[in-house]
Design an enzyme around this catalytic site. Sequence first.
Site, PDB file in Angstrom:
ATOM      1  N   GLY A 129      34.519  36.392  42.249  1.00  9.10           N
ATOM      2  CA  GLY A 129      35.851  36.601  42.808  1.00  9.10           C
ATOM      3  C   GLY A 129      36.933  36.089  41.888  1.00  9.10           C
ATOM      4  O   GLY A 129      36.726  35.959  40.678  1.00  9.10           O
ATOM      5  N   HIS A 139      37.604  41.812  35.240  1.00 14.03           N
ATOM      6  CA  HIS A 139      36.656  42.253  36.280  1.00 14.03           C
ATOM      7  C   HIS A 139      36.924  43.708  36.650  1.00 14.03           C
ATOM      8  O   HIS A 139      35.994  44.492  36.849  1.00 14.03           O
ATOM      9  CB  HIS A 139      36.830  41.437  37.564  1.00 14.03           C
ATOM     10  CG  HIS A 139      36.473  39.990  37.447  1.00 14.03           C
ATOM     11  ND1 HIS A 139      37.412  38.986  37.557  1.00 14.03           N
ATOM     12  CD2 HIS A 139      35.280  39.379  37.271  1.00 14.03           C
ATOM     13  CE1 HIS A 139      36.807  37.816  37.439  1.00 14.03           C
ATOM     14  NE2 HIS A 139      35.517  38.024  37.271  1.00 14.03           N
ATOM     15  N   GLN A 165      25.023  27.192  40.150  1.00 13.08           N
ATOM     16  CA  GLN A 165      25.322  27.285  38.717  1.00 13.08           C
ATOM     17  C   GLN A 165      26.397  26.296  38.272  1.00 13.08           C
ATOM     18  O   GLN A 165      26.798  26.289  37.112  1.00 13.08           O
ATOM     19  CB  GLN A 165      25.686  28.714  38.326  1.00 13.08           C
ATOM     20  CG  GLN A 165      27.029  29.219  38.826  1.00 13.08           C
ATOM     21  CD  GLN A 165      27.193  30.704  38.521  1.00 13.08           C
ATOM     22  OE1 GLN A 165      26.618  31.550  39.188  1.00 13.08           O
ATOM     23  NE2 GLN A 165      28.000  31.032  37.520  1.00 13.08           N
TER      24      GLN A 165
HETATM   25  O1  PAF Z   1      29.708  35.705  35.628  1.00 13.21           O
HETATM   26  C1  PAF Z   1      29.838  35.343  36.808  1.00 13.21           C
HETATM   27  O2  PAF Z   1      30.874  35.528  37.435  1.00 13.21           O
HETATM   28  C2  PAF Z   1      28.661  34.641  37.479  1.00 13.21           C
HETATM   29  O3  PAF Z   1      27.986  33.810  36.611  1.00 13.21           O
HETATM   30  C3  PAF Z   1      27.695  35.628  38.170  1.00 13.21           C
HETATM   31  C4  PAF Z   1      27.015  36.537  37.165  1.00 13.21           C
HETATM   32  C5  PAF Z   1      28.455  36.459  39.182  1.00 13.21           C
HETATM   33  C6  PAF Z   1      26.598  34.855  38.898  1.00 13.21           C
HETATM   34  O4  PAF Z   1      27.128  33.997  39.858  1.00 13.21           O
END
Ligand code: PAF
Length: 298
Positions: free
Chosen positions: A34, A40, A63
Site C-alpha cells: 500500500g 506502484h 518482514q
Molecule cells: O515490495 C513490497 O512491497 C513487499 O516486500 C511485498 C513484495 C509486497 C511483500 O510484502
Amino acid sequence: MERAELELWHTRKDLKNLDSLRSKGPIVLVPTMGALHQGHLSLVERASELGTAVVTIFVNPTQFGPNEDFDSYPRTLDRDLELLKDYPVAGVFAPEVSEIYGAPQGVMVQPGHRGMGLCGGSRPDHFSGVLTVVAKLFGLVQPDIAIFGRKDAQQCLVIGQMVEDLKMNIELIDAPTLRESDGLAMSSRNRYLSNEQRQQALCLSQALNKAKDLLVKGCCQRKEIVGTMEEILQTADALDYAEVRQVPNLEIEETLTGKILLAVAAKVGPARLIDNLVLELKNNQVADSYLLGTGRKS
Ligand code: PAF
C-alpha cells in the site's frame, strides 16, 4: 482488456470471486504494502495490459525487524483504492494480519544464497518474511504472472529463486524503477523525508549514475566502482552498503563482466532508502538491463 469493476476483498473466502475471472485470461498479481505511488501504479498498468490485474495491499509484519518502521509504515487504504479506481484492476485483496498469519506462525520460507549480504545482511529476517508472505499470496491468489518493482532488486532475485526452486508455475516480471524528475527513486518511504532530507537523498541515485559513468568509460574494477559510490554516499546520514554484484546469483567478482547490479542503501533522516541499477556489460558497451526472466515484457 475490458474495464472491470474494482472489488475489495478482505478474506480468503472473498478470493473465490476470482474464479470466474480465470477463464478470461491470465491473472496478473501486483503485491504491495500500500501507500501507493506512481511506481506502484506503473506496475498495475503493466498488469492490466497482460491480463486481469489483482493488487494486494498488506503491510507484512514478518518482514520488519524489531526496530524498524512496521508500526509507523503508512496505511492509506482509502487513498490507495481511490488511486486504483482510475486503473482497470479487477480486485484488491487487503487482508487483516490474522487472515494471513496464524498464531504462532509455523513454516517460514528461507531465502537461499541470493538472500545473503546487501539488504539480507542488514535486515537478517527480512527476506524470510518477504518470501513467506509472497508464497502465501501466490497460494491464495494463484496468479499466472506476478509483477515486482525492480527497485527492490534483491527481493526480485530471492523471489525468482523461490519460484524456481519450489517449482511454482508463475511467470515473474521485474518492472523498471520510476524516478522523480531529479532522479530520486519513488518509494513509499520518501514521505518520511523533510525537504532538506529529500535533497540529501539524491546522493543515492547520484552514486549509481557516477558508477555507471565510470563503467561507460571502461572501468570494470569492482573496488573502484564501490569506492566511488561510497564517497558520494557520505552525504547520507549513514551508509548501509554500496555494492556491485553479478546477476542473478549476486556473487562478488572483482573484474566486472556480463549482467551486474549496482546497489546502494543508506539512512537519510528517519528513512532507510535503497536504489540500484541493473546493467549489462557487453562488447565494451553498457546497457540498462533487467533481473528476471527474458526481459521480454520488462
Ligand atoms: O515490495 C513490497 O512491497 C513487499 O516486500 C511485498 C513484495 C509486497 C511483500 O510484502
